[in-house]
Design a protein around this motif. Sequence first.
Motif, PDB file in Angstrom:
ATOM      1  N   LEU A 295     -16.618 -85.526 109.917  1.00 22.33           N
ATOM      2  CA  LEU A 295     -16.156 -84.650 110.990  1.00 22.33           C
ATOM      3  C   LEU A 295     -16.944 -84.900 112.271  1.00 22.33           C
ATOM      4  O   LEU A 295     -16.364 -85.075 113.351  1.00 22.33           O
ATOM      5  CB  LEU A 295     -16.282 -83.188 110.570  1.00 22.33           C
ATOM      6  N   LYS A 296     -18.263 -84.919 112.177  1.00 19.92           N
ATOM      7  CA  LYS A 296     -19.100 -85.126 113.365  1.00 19.92           C
ATOM      8  C   LYS A 296     -18.804 -86.483 114.009  1.00 19.92           C
ATOM      9  O   LYS A 296     -18.591 -86.585 115.224  1.00 19.92           O
ATOM     10  CB  LYS A 296     -20.572 -85.019 112.957  1.00 19.92           C
ATOM     11  N   PHE A 479     -26.810 -78.191 115.190  1.00 18.89           N
ATOM     12  CA  PHE A 479     -25.542 -78.825 115.508  1.00 18.89           C
ATOM     13  C   PHE A 479     -24.801 -79.213 114.234  1.00 18.89           C
ATOM     14  O   PHE A 479     -25.410 -79.515 113.204  1.00 18.89           O
ATOM     15  CB  PHE A 479     -25.772 -80.071 116.375  1.00 18.89           C
ATOM     16  N   VAL A 480     -23.483 -79.184 114.321  1.00 21.59           N
ATOM     17  CA  VAL A 480     -22.648 -79.640 113.213  1.00 21.59           C
ATOM     18  C   VAL A 480     -22.953 -81.116 112.949  1.00 21.59           C
ATOM     19  O   VAL A 480     -22.952 -81.927 113.875  1.00 21.59           O
ATOM     20  CB  VAL A 480     -21.157 -79.448 113.547  1.00 21.59           C
ATOM     21  N   GLY A 481     -23.225 -81.452 111.710  1.00 19.76           N
ATOM     22  CA  GLY A 481     -23.575 -82.820 111.342  1.00 19.76           C
ATOM     23  C   GLY A 481     -25.032 -82.986 110.979  1.00 19.76           C
ATOM     24  O   GLY A 481     -25.394 -83.947 110.291  1.00 19.76           O
ATOM     25  N   MET A 482     -25.914 -82.085 111.431  1.00 18.29           N
ATOM     26  CA  MET A 482     -27.331 -82.245 111.125  1.00 18.29           C
ATOM     27  C   MET A 482     -27.566 -82.112 109.630  1.00 18.29           C
ATOM     28  O   MET A 482     -26.911 -81.336 108.941  1.00 18.29           O
ATOM     29  CB  MET A 482     -28.199 -81.246 111.901  1.00 18.29           C
ATOM     30  N   THR A 483     -28.471 -82.932 109.136  1.00 18.69           N
ATOM     31  CA  THR A 483     -28.748 -82.959 107.711  1.00 18.69           C
ATOM     32  C   THR A 483     -29.153 -81.591 107.181  1.00 18.69           C
ATOM     33  O   THR A 483     -29.729 -80.764 107.905  1.00 18.69           O
ATOM     34  CB  THR A 483     -29.866 -83.976 107.406  1.00 18.69           C
ATOM     35  N   GLN A 484     -28.858 -81.357 105.903  1.00 18.26           N
ATOM     36  CA  GLN A 484     -29.327 -80.153 105.219  1.00 18.26           C
ATOM     37  C   GLN A 484     -30.725 -80.363 104.634  1.00 18.26           C
ATOM     38  O   GLN A 484     -31.155 -79.600 103.779  1.00 18.26           O
ATOM     39  CB  GLN A 484     -28.357 -79.769 104.108  1.00 18.26           C
TER      40      GLN A 484
END
Length: 660
Positions: A295-296, A479-484
Motif C-alpha cells: 500500500l505505501k 506514518f503508514v508503512g513504518m515497520t512494527q
Amino acid sequence: MNDVESPEAYVWQPGPDYLGDSPMARVVRRMGARTPEDLYEISIAEPERYWSATMAELDIRWSVPYREFVDLSNGPEWPRWFVGGRMNIVDSALTKWADTRADADALVCNDEVGRSRTVAFGVLADMVGAAAASFRARGVVPGERVAIFAPMCVETAVAYLGALAVGAVVVPLFSGYGSGPVRTRLRDSEASVLVTADGFHRRGRLVPMKDIADVAVAGAPTVGTVVVIGHAGVETTGQQVAGRDVGWDRFMADGAGGDASILPMDPNDPALIIYTSGTTGRPKGTVHYHAGVGLKMAADLTQLTDLDVGCVSIHWSDFGWIVGPGLLLANLIAGATSVVFSGAPDHPGPEQVWRLVEESRATHLWLPPTLVRRLRSTTASVLPDFDLSSLKVLCSTGEAWDAETYRWYSSAVGGDRLPISNYAGGTEIAGGILGCVLSRPIRAGSFNTAVPGMAAAVVDEDGNPVTGRVGELAVAKPFVGMTQGFWGAPERYIETYWSQIPGLWVHGDWAERDADGYWYIRGRSDDTIKVSGKRIGPGEIESAATAHPGVVEAAAVGVPDPSRGSAVVLFVVPDGGAATVSGDAVGESLRAVLEPSSVPVAVHVVPDLPHTRTGKLMRRVVRAVYLGLDPGDLSGLEDPGTIERIALAVAADARAGASR
C-alpha cells in the motif's frame, strides 16, 4: 515553484499540462486540493483524509471497513492502523482485476540465459489460489512463517502471494546468501516452510540454491517442509528428504480442489519479515503488515512516478530486499506490468538492460546509481542500437548520485526528455521519505518533495529543523508503512530509530534541504567523517572525484588521525576506457575544488569497490579492509573477491611509497 529558482539549474522541467489525468492529478482532485504541493500539506495536517482518498484511488479492498484511522495509545513508535478493519493485500493486488485486466500482462520474468515467461493477471490469480490451497493442505496457518530463498521467477511470486493469501508471514531471503545467513534467518524467524529452487545463473555460473538450502535447513529445526522450484533444471548434490522435500509441481497439485480463498486479516497482522544486514550482531528482521507493505509503495509510486494501469515497470532487485516484494505488490495494485530479472543485468554485456527495455516496451526503468555508473563506462557504443522510446520515467533508488553520472543518464538514456524520479526510503519504511513529483522541475541528483504522508525534516543534533546545511533526515510523525519493529527485538528497534532524538524517527541518512525546497541525500550518517570537529559527508568528495575524466566511481572513508581525529582516504575506480589514472593526479584535482578539511590525505586506485547486489556501496567494508578490521556481515556482498583486490592495491601503494 519558488520565484528564486533558476531555470538553468534544472535538468528536467514539466510541460504546462504535465499532470493531465495522472494518478497524482486524480488524488489532488479527490482531495479538493489545487496542486501536489497542497496535497502534501494536507497529507501531513490531515493524514486520515489523505489516506482515505489515496486508498479510494488505488481501489484498496476492505472485507470489513475500519472504524479508526490510527491508535497511538502505545506511543508514536507503535501505531496501530485502520483499527477494526479486515483486509488482505492480495485482494487489492489481484482479485480486483478479475473483470477488467484478466488477460493483461501482470508479470514478465526474464533470466540471464535468455528465457522469458509472461503471466496474465487472471492466470496469476488462479495460480495464487492454487498455491493458497496447497499451503492450507500442508497445514500452514495464519501467522506461520514461510521463507522464500529463490530467484525472481513466476513461482517465487506465486509462493509469495499464495502465502500472504492464507495469512502466513513471508520471510524473503536474498538469493546470494550462503548457507550460514540462510540458517540464521530461518532460525530467527522460526520458519516452518522454505520455498527454494534447484538453482539459477548469475554472471555465467550456476548458483546451487537447493544445495545451500540443504545445509541451512540442517541447522534450522523448525523447517518441516522444503518446496523446490525446478528453475534451472539441474541436478542437486543433496538427497531428497522424504516427508520434507517436495517439488513445485507436486506441491501445487496437493491443493487441487482445496480451499483457494484469500483470508481477511487484521490490517496490522504481520505480512513480511525482511532482514537487513548490520555491521555486527544478529540481523534485523523488519516486520511489515498487510495494510502497510504494498500500500505505501503503491501510493508513493503512483503519485510520484505516474505509475498507472497499463504501465510496464522494469526493476532488477532481488526478492530478498524490500524493493523486490514491495514493488511487485505496488505494480499489481496499480494495474501495471512487473518485468523482473534473475541474474546480473549487465551480463554478458550492458546490452541486456537496453534489450529488455525495447522488448518489453517499458515505461518505467529502475536503475540504481551504481549500475548506471557501470553502464556509463561500457554502454555508449550499444545504446544507439536499441529503441528506448517507450520510456516515460527513469526511476532511481538505493544511494546518492554523483553529478556526472546523473547528467549522463538524463542525456544518453533519457534523451534530455525524461524525468529522473529519485526515490529514497528504506526497508523499515516499506517505501520512501523523499521523492520527485513530476509536476515540478527537477535538479540534478535532487528530490523535489517529501513523499506525501511523510512529515520529513532535516534536523540538527537537538532535533531543530535546518535549511541550507547538512543534518539528520528525520520524520516527525508516525506514518503508514513504518515497520512494527524488529522480529523478537523491540528494544533494538527503539534504539535504532527513536533513541537519538526523542519523538523523532531518525533514519540514518545525512541530508540537506536548500532554500528552494529541494532535498539531497549526502550519504549514511554512520559514514560521516569528522575532521577537526567538522562533519563531512562522503558524497561531496566522491562526486568531485567522479568529475575527473578518468574516474568512474569513488568511495571516501574516515580513518583515525592523531591531530584531527579523522582524516579522509579516497578509493577510486578508473574508467575502463580512460588512460591510466594516478592517485596523485586525482588528489591534485580535488585540492582545486574541495575545502582543505575535505581533501583526502591519500588516494588509492582500485579495480572495483564492494557493493550489495542491489548496488549500494559498502563503505564500511572499504574502511575495514584499509584498517585491517573485521568488516562485519558480508552476506549481502556482491563479489567477495573485491576485498582482496582492495587490500592488494593498498599494499602495492604502500610499497611504492616506501621505495620513494
